[in-house]
Design a protein around this motif. Structure first.
Motif, mmCIF file in Angstrom:
data_model
loop_
_atom_site.group_PDB
_atom_site.id
_atom_site.type_symbol
_atom_site.label_atom_id
_atom_site.label_comp_id
_atom_site.label_asym_id
_atom_site.label_seq_id
_atom_site.Cartn_x
_atom_site.Cartn_y
_atom_site.Cartn_z
ATOM 1 N N UNK A 52 0.845 -1.188 0.000
ATOM 2 C CA UNK A 52 0.000 0.000 0.000
ATOM 3 C C UNK A 52 0.884 1.243 0.000
ATOM 4 N N UNK A 53 0.414 2.284 -0.666
ATOM 5 C CA UNK A 53 1.160 3.535 -0.748
ATOM 6 C C UNK A 53 0.148 4.676 -0.832
ATOM 7 N N UNK A 54 0.421 5.811 -0.222
ATOM 8 C CA UNK A 54 -0.536 6.923 -0.299
ATOM 9 C C UNK A 54 -0.764 7.442 -1.715
ATOM 10 N N UNK A 55 0.252 7.362 -2.584
ATOM 11 C CA UNK A 55 0.173 8.048 -3.871
ATOM 12 C C UNK A 55 0.451 7.110 -5.044
ATOM 13 N N UNK A 56 -0.082 7.471 -6.193
ATOM 14 C CA UNK A 56 0.201 6.743 -7.427
ATOM 15 C C UNK A 56 1.477 7.246 -8.090
ATOM 16 N N UNK A 74 -2.329 13.947 1.276
ATOM 17 C CA UNK A 74 -2.199 12.529 1.578
ATOM 18 C C UNK A 74 -1.374 12.263 2.826
ATOM 19 N N UNK A 75 -0.629 13.267 3.292
ATOM 20 C CA UNK A 75 0.219 13.102 4.474
ATOM 21 C C UNK A 75 -0.580 13.434 5.730
ATOM 22 N N UNK A 76 -1.612 12.632 5.975
ATOM 23 C CA UNK A 76 -2.524 12.906 7.086
ATOM 24 C C UNK A 76 -2.741 11.638 7.898
ATOM 25 N N UNK A 77 -3.249 11.847 9.101
ATOM 26 C CA UNK A 77 -3.446 10.733 10.027
ATOM 27 C C UNK A 77 -4.439 9.725 9.478
ATOM 28 N N UNK A 78 -5.465 10.187 8.798
ATOM 29 C CA UNK A 78 -6.483 9.282 8.277
ATOM 30 C C UNK A 78 -5.921 8.282 7.291
ATOM 31 N N UNK A 79 -5.019 8.728 6.420
ATOM 32 C CA UNK A 79 -4.390 7.831 5.449
ATOM 33 C C UNK A 79 -3.511 6.816 6.168
ATOM 34 N N UNK A 80 -2.751 7.277 7.155
ATOM 35 C CA UNK A 80 -1.896 6.364 7.928
ATOM 36 C C UNK A 80 -2.744 5.329 8.658
ATOM 37 N N UNK A 81 -3.809 5.767 9.293
ATOM 38 C CA UNK A 81 -4.694 4.851 10.039
ATOM 39 C C UNK A 81 -5.300 3.811 9.102
ATOM 40 N N UNK A 98 -0.787 15.088 11.799
ATOM 41 C CA UNK A 98 -1.682 15.880 10.954
ATOM 42 C C UNK A 98 -3.066 15.244 10.920
ATOM 43 N N UNK A 99 -3.984 15.763 11.758
ATOM 44 C CA UNK A 99 -5.336 15.216 11.790
ATOM 45 C C UNK A 99 -6.297 16.050 10.951
ATOM 46 N N UNK A 100 -5.750 16.842 10.033
ATOM 47 C CA UNK A 100 -6.594 17.691 9.192
ATOM 48 C C UNK A 100 -7.496 16.824 8.325
ATOM 49 N N UNK A 101 -8.752 17.210 8.223
ATOM 50 C CA UNK A 101 -9.717 16.512 7.380
ATOM 51 C C UNK A 101 -9.958 17.358 6.138
ATOM 52 N N UNK A 102 -9.736 16.748 4.971
ATOM 53 C CA UNK A 102 -9.977 17.486 3.723
ATOM 54 C C UNK A 102 -11.470 17.661 3.510
#
Length: 319
Positions: free
Chosen positions: A136-140, A269-276, A301-305
């Protein structure tokens, strides 16, 4: 249905007319958005902007001119929504491009480590079959995005061989034995189940294995769990390699073992939600390939887009 009749039905509040407009004009609206963004957005972003255009159509249906031509109106809204998306991205931008290496980072070393984990270390040391490992990776995009990882993993795990058929499709090469993913809903793909039951429909996120490619290269057979589907050449744009997939695409799935690549990516993509999400896809084993700084930024970074889905408006309309 002609455009003027469709406008009249939309003005009267017909939901069936909205559904017809979505079916009829989605390809056109998506094309306008793609042309405006010029490759600067992921497929998921284009789909979200397209949905926003049709929400705007429904919100303003009662104000439409009865003599309106739909295409120019949709084109203008689509272009404005796409430009708004670009402006928001510029406001969030960091100096580092998505997937670009920071000083001291070695992208090739990260990719090679992922390949080694999948090819030898986890199967030999942890007893995990390679088919049960998902990267898995955050980005393509970028030097360690899923595109680069898939090329390296395919070469290591399913290299070409004289007796192994393959099909070249644009920049991709599909080989017998490759893990692939369906990347958009297709309700017309026919499949046969192992018990002989037939049906239709392969959907966004379905993962399968290429079982056969006919000698002429015109047909490719893919097995999705207990269903087998046949793809003709002009349908191959709906498939991509799936040795590595984005965290976004993995939502709703779980895997016996996950190799999570956590390296610098786009700010959104560098956010807590993606990591979780990436961490919780692993059922038994998780290996993180990355650096402490990137992991720390994601965890902090717990920012929500903001998502412009129109859900509040829809709920109000349904009352």
């Amino acid at each position: 249905m002609d455009e003027w009749a469709l406008v009249r039905r939309l003005r009267s509040g017909s939901r069936l007319a909205l559904e017809q407009a979505i079916r009829q004009f989605t390809p056109y609206v998506s094309a306008v958005i793609l042309r405006t963004l010029a490759g600067r957005a992921a497929r998921e972003d284009v789909e979200e902007i397209t949905a926003d255009v049709f929400l705007a159509l429904w919100a303003h249906a009662g104000e439409l001119d009865p003599d309106l031509e739909m295409r120019p109106w949709l084109s203008a809204v689509a272009r404005n929504r796409a430009l708004d998306w670009l402006r928001r991205r510029r406001e969030e931008a960091l100096p580092l491009e998505e997937g670009q290496a920071e000083e001291g980072e070695d992208p090739q070393a990260a990719v090679e480590l992922v390949v080694e984990l999948c090819r030898t270390r986890l199967p030999q040391n942890m007893g995990v079959d390679g088919r049960d490992i998902q990267v898995l990776c955050p980005t393509r995009r970028g030097e360690w995005g899923t595109r680069a990882l898939n090329r390296a993993l395919q070469e290591a795990l399913n290299p070409p061989a004289p007796d192994k058929r393959q099909k070249v499709w644009g920049e991709l090469v599909f080989r017998v034995g490759d893990r692939v993913m369906q990347i958009r809903n297709n309700y017309d793909v026919l499949w046969v189940r192992s018990d002989g039951v037939t049906g239709a429909g392969i959907f966004n996120g379905d993962v399968g294995v290429v079982e056969d490619i006919d000698p002429a290269g015109e047909l490719m057979t893919v097995r999705f769990d207990d269903r087998t589907a046949t793809y003709v050449s002009d349908m191959l744009g709906e498939l991509e390699l799936a040795y590595a997939v984005t965290v976004h695409k993995s939502q709703g799935s779980e895997y016996r073992a996950v190799v999570l690549v956590a390296l610098p990516a786009a700010p959104a993509l560098m956010v807590r939600g993606v990591l979780y999400t990436g961490i919780t896809r692993a059922r038994e084993l998780l290996v993180v390939v990355g650096d402490d700084a990137a992991l720390g930024r994601m965890a902090e970074n717990d920012r929500q887009q903001r998502r412009y889905s129109g859900l509040r408006w829809r709920l109000c309309q349904s009352e």
